[in-house]
Design an enzyme around this catalytic site. Structure first.
Site, mmCIF file in Angstrom:
data_model
loop_
_atom_site.group_PDB
_atom_site.id
_atom_site.type_symbol
_atom_site.label_atom_id
_atom_site.label_comp_id
_atom_site.label_asym_id
_atom_site.label_seq_id
_atom_site.Cartn_x
_atom_site.Cartn_y
_atom_site.Cartn_z
ATOM 1 N N ILE A 1 6.360 6.764 17.385
ATOM 2 C CA ILE A 1 6.139 7.531 16.151
ATOM 3 C C ILE A 1 4.854 8.363 16.231
ATOM 4 O O ILE A 1 4.847 9.530 15.850
ATOM 5 C CB ILE A 1 6.067 6.587 14.914
ATOM 6 N N ARG B 1 -4.742 11.102 3.683
ATOM 7 C CA ARG B 1 -3.437 11.693 3.992
ATOM 8 C C ARG B 1 -2.529 11.795 2.765
ATOM 9 O O ARG B 1 -1.853 12.790 2.550
ATOM 10 C CB ARG B 1 -2.799 10.824 5.086
ATOM 11 N N ARG C 1 -2.371 15.459 12.175
ATOM 12 C CA ARG C 1 -1.212 15.030 11.383
ATOM 13 C C ARG C 1 -0.700 16.172 10.501
ATOM 14 O O ARG C 1 -1.217 16.448 9.426
ATOM 15 C CB ARG C 1 -1.534 13.766 10.576
ATOM 16 N N PRO C 2 0.347 16.837 10.959
ATOM 17 C CA PRO C 2 0.844 18.049 10.295
ATOM 18 C C PRO C 2 1.459 17.787 8.929
ATOM 19 O O PRO C 2 1.855 16.662 8.624
ATOM 20 C CB PRO C 2 1.939 18.532 11.263
ATOM 21 N N ILE C 3 1.544 18.847 8.101
ATOM 22 C CA ILE C 3 2.261 18.743 6.819
ATOM 23 C C ILE C 3 3.365 19.809 6.743
ATOM 24 O O ILE C 3 3.837 20.166 5.677
ATOM 25 C CB ILE C 3 1.311 18.842 5.594
ATOM 26 N N ASP C 4 3.755 20.329 7.920
ATOM 27 C CA ASP C 4 4.749 21.414 7.965
ATOM 28 C C ASP C 4 6.054 21.059 7.251
ATOM 29 O O ASP C 4 6.660 21.904 6.584
ATOM 30 C CB ASP C 4 5.027 21.803 9.423
ATOM 31 N N CYS D 1 -6.290 8.915 9.077
ATOM 32 C CA CYS D 1 -6.791 8.243 10.280
ATOM 33 C C CYS D 1 -6.339 8.962 11.545
ATOM 34 O O CYS D 1 -5.608 9.952 11.500
ATOM 35 C CB CYS D 1 -6.438 6.760 10.260
ATOM 36 N N ASP E 1 3.682 0.326 12.391
ATOM 37 C CA ASP E 1 2.515 -0.314 11.765
ATOM 38 C C ASP E 1 2.324 -1.759 12.228
ATOM 39 O O ASP E 1 1.287 -2.361 11.935
ATOM 40 C CB ASP E 1 2.640 -0.281 10.228
ATOM 41 N N ARG F 1 -9.195 -0.361 4.012
ATOM 42 C CA ARG F 1 -8.267 0.646 3.471
ATOM 43 C C ARG F 1 -6.914 0.038 3.144
ATOM 44 O O ARG F 1 -6.209 0.523 2.266
ATOM 45 C CB ARG F 1 -8.041 1.761 4.511
ATOM 46 N N LYS G 1 0.843 -1.207 0.000
ATOM 47 C CA LYS G 1 0.000 0.000 0.000
ATOM 48 C C LYS G 1 0.872 1.249 0.000
ATOM 49 O O LYS G 1 0.648 2.175 -0.786
ATOM 50 C CB LYS G 1 -0.889 -0.017 1.259
ATOM 51 N N ASN G 2 1.876 1.257 0.883
ATOM 52 C CA ASN G 2 2.648 2.485 1.063
ATOM 53 C C ASN G 2 3.664 2.742 -0.040
ATOM 54 O O ASN G 2 4.343 3.765 -0.022
ATOM 55 C CB ASN G 2 3.276 2.515 2.452
HETATM 56 N N1 EPU Z 1 5.417 14.613 10.712
HETATM 57 C C1 EPU Z 1 5.500 15.956 10.983
HETATM 58 N N2 EPU Z 1 5.347 16.834 9.945
HETATM 59 C C2 EPU Z 1 5.103 16.428 8.669
HETATM 60 C C3 EPU Z 1 5.014 15.048 8.408
HETATM 61 C C4 EPU Z 1 5.183 14.159 9.458
HETATM 62 O O1 EPU Z 1 5.695 16.355 12.112
HETATM 63 O O2 EPU Z 1 4.986 17.286 7.788
HETATM 64 C C5 EPU Z 1 5.578 13.677 11.822
HETATM 65 C C6 EPU Z 1 4.360 12.798 12.044
HETATM 66 O O3 EPU Z 1 3.339 13.477 12.770
HETATM 67 C C7 EPU Z 1 4.934 11.616 12.789
HETATM 68 C C8 EPU Z 1 6.340 11.515 12.203
HETATM 69 O O4 EPU Z 1 6.588 12.735 11.523
HETATM 70 O O5 EPU Z 1 5.018 11.886 14.154
HETATM 71 C C9 EPU Z 1 6.551 10.384 11.266
HETATM 72 O O6 EPU Z 1 5.528 10.393 10.334
HETATM 73 P P1 EPU Z 1 5.805 10.049 8.846
HETATM 74 O O7 EPU Z 1 5.686 11.324 8.064
HETATM 75 O O8 EPU Z 1 7.002 9.184 8.681
HETATM 76 O O9 EPU Z 1 4.566 9.188 8.610
HETATM 77 P P2 EPU Z 1 3.900 9.185 7.257
HETATM 78 O O10 EPU Z 1 4.933 9.372 6.221
HETATM 79 O O11 EPU Z 1 2.730 10.093 7.305
HETATM 80 C C10 EPU Z 1 4.175 6.637 6.686
HETATM 81 C C11 EPU Z 1 3.201 5.545 6.433
HETATM 82 C C12 EPU Z 1 2.552 5.162 7.739
HETATM 83 C C13 EPU Z 1 3.633 4.703 8.701
HETATM 84 C C14 EPU Z 1 4.671 5.812 8.875
HETATM 85 C C15 EPU Z 1 5.836 5.424 9.743
HETATM 86 C C16 EPU Z 1 2.443 6.025 4.228
HETATM 87 C C17 EPU Z 1 1.319 6.405 3.364
HETATM 88 N N3 EPU Z 1 2.191 6.023 5.519
HETATM 89 O O12 EPU Z 1 3.391 7.696 7.228
HETATM 90 O O13 EPU Z 1 1.671 4.103 7.454
HETATM 91 O O14 EPU Z 1 3.043 4.421 9.939
HETATM 92 O O15 EPU Z 1 5.175 6.209 7.591
HETATM 93 O O16 EPU Z 1 6.445 4.309 9.236
HETATM 94 O O17 EPU Z 1 3.514 5.678 3.756
HETATM 95 C C18 EPU Z 1 -0.188 2.741 7.809
HETATM 96 O O18 EPU Z 1 0.117 2.147 6.765
HETATM 97 O O19 EPU Z 1 -1.044 2.313 8.617
HETATM 98 C C19 EPU Z 1 0.485 3.992 8.136
HETATM 99 C C20 EPU Z 1 -0.012 4.868 8.991
#
Ligand code: EPU
Length: 419
Positions: free
Chosen positions: A328, A92, A123-126, A116, A306, A399, A22-23
């Site tokens: 995380i 997301r 869940r920030p995008i900063d 989710c 995960d 999902r 998926k990812n």
């Molecule tokens: N974060 C920020 N700012 C940002 C983006 C992320 O502070 O702009 C923080 C997040 O809030 C979190 C940390 O960085 O505390 C790590 O988050 P990350 O960005 O690595 O997570 P993600 O990229 O949003 C992906 C997977 C997740 C998986 C995580 C960690 C995808 C689509 N999602 O999320 O998968 O848990 O990496 O390995 O690739 C799932 O499949 O159930 C899932 C949630």
């Protein structure tokens, strides 16, 4: 709302095949915007999140043709820079479309992406925005949406103060078409990132170091359309391995890559879960006695967040006490309250740590799946519990896990989907 009705404690045995990751799929679909023409994506999982992603690329002007496990995406007529709020606001990874749209069409307007409930503060995008700024883009933010204009983007050096999977992938794919050299440091190292870079390189990108902490990208003028193979989903494989271990079953997981699961398999060795790992299969054998073992979730190659929730279920069956630390996400242990309702002995120390005392006899209950990974954990708990469990909100499970019920029935589970 569909739900699962599961009658527990049925003997499980046999083979279960893993789908495409998926990812990775959720990044490759937007990455096709970087090229003009037809790309075939193979081993594509047929799941809700992929449907949403394909829905968005169609809204942006692409044409798609879907087959059983593949899709052909024609990005020739991509022409929309404004993402529809109704769709993009719901998931997301809609944010993964921003970078490719910026470099292809010069701007992107999009809502804050939904998703989710596992992270605090929506869940920030900063970090995405910070990265685009480092490339020279201009960003306007209102309370409704973000508007980014590419202007004269240029390669940049960027250090991740928080390691992030999606931001690493987003900046890496965006930099592919930005003039000059980009160096990303303290990158996430997940196998899906390396696989995405391999695909982009096969189409003409110049990316070095993906899968390590430093990625260097030399911008190119264009990349070509072609073909991409999605790698096996390591989280799905790990979830099935944890199901086999927790239910003391002999289950062979096929179409997977056990090398992507070394953190889990090293723990299996320590806690007494016997297994055999081949190049593309993993056979789990019944454990005599499962020992407890503490985990701290960590970026790859550490223990994946995960797999934290199905691991908690396994620990309810271990003889002794284990400490589970979620590093995380802020809200990813809250689901354990539902497991306690099934008679697990779990104490929450703080939002990041729970103590599990095993072994516990679990009992069927009416419960709700709060997110995708808690969802699979509750399915595993239901399969080993005495009696009937009703799991509501299985949309969250669909999902990420394609036809989970059908695949589990094939190995002996009694699980019904009720619409
Ligand atoms: N974060 C920020 N700012 C940002 C983006 C992320 O502070 O702009 C923080 C997040 O809030 C979190 C940390 O960085 O505390 C790590 O988050 P990350 O960005 O690595 O997570 P993600 O990229 O949003 C992906 C997977 C997740 C998986 C995580 C960690 C995808 C689509 N999602 O999320 O998968 O848990 O990496 O390995 O690739 C799932 O499949 O159930 C899932 C949630």
């Amino acid at each position: 709302m569909p739900k699962f009705i599961i009658s527990g404690q049925k003997p499980l045995k046999g083979e279960i095949a893993v789908g495409g990751a998926k990812n990775m799929a959720l990044k490759v679909i937007p990455a096709t915007i970087l090229c003009v023409g037809k790309t075939i994506i193979k081993n594509l999982p047929n799941i809700e999140d992929v449907d949403k992603s394909l829905g968005l690329i169609v809204e942006l002007g692409a044409k798609i043709e879907r087959g059983k496990n593949f899709v052909e995406i024609d990005t020739t007529s991509i022409n929309q820079t404004e993402f529809p709020t109704k769709l993009a606001g719901k998931f997301r990874t809609s944010v993964m479309f921003v970078g490719p749209t910026l470099v292809r069409l010069g701007e992107a307007k999009f809502p804050h992406p939904g998703g989710c409930v596992i992270g605090a503060g929506g869940r920030p995008i900063d970090l995405f925005l910070e990265g685009f700024k480092a490339f020279g883009a201009e960003i306007e933010t209102t309370d409704k949406d973000y508007h980014i204009k590419a202007g004269e983007m240029h390669g940049a050096e960027y250090f991740f103060t928080t390691v992030s999977v999606t931001v690493t992938e987003s900046l890496m794919m965006t930099a592919t078409l930005i003039p000059g050299k980009t160096i990303l440091r303290n990158c996430a190292m997940e196998p899906e990132i390396e696989a995405l870079a391999d695909y982009l390189n096969s189409q003409g990108a110049k990316i070095k170091g993906a899968g390590t902490a430093t990625i260097e990208i030399e911008g190119v003028e264009k990349i070509t359309a072609g073909e991409c193979q999605i790698i096996p989903d390591r989280i799905e494989a790990g979830s099935f391995a944890l199901l086999a271990a927790a239910s003391h079953s002999e289950i062979t997981i096929t179409n997977c890559n056990p090398k992507h699961l070394l953190s889990l398999l090293s723990i299996f060795q320590k806690i007494g879960v016997p297994f055999e790992a081949g190049a593309d299969f993993l056979k789990i054998m019944p454990a005599q006695n499962i020992k407890p073992y503490d985990i701290k979730t960590h970026e790859y190659p550490g223990f994946p967040t995960d797999l934290q929730s199905p691991y908690v279920v396994l620990m309810t069956q271990a003889s002794g006490i284990s400490l589970i630390q979620e590093n995380i996400y802020d809200r990813r242990l809250l689901w354990t309250d539902m497991l306690s309702q099934m008679n697990a002995n779990i104490i929450m120390c703080d939002p990041h740590r729970v103590v599990v005392s095993g072994p516990s006899k679990l009992y069927g209950k009416r419960i709700i799946s709060p997110d995708i990974r808690a969802g699979i954990a509750l399915v595993i708990a239901a399969l080993i519990a005495k009696g009937i469990t009703e799991i509501d909100n299985i949309y969250q499970i669909d999902r990420g896990y394609e036809k989970l019920d059908e695949r589990l029935v094939a190995i002996g589970a009694d699980i019904k989907r009720v619409e």
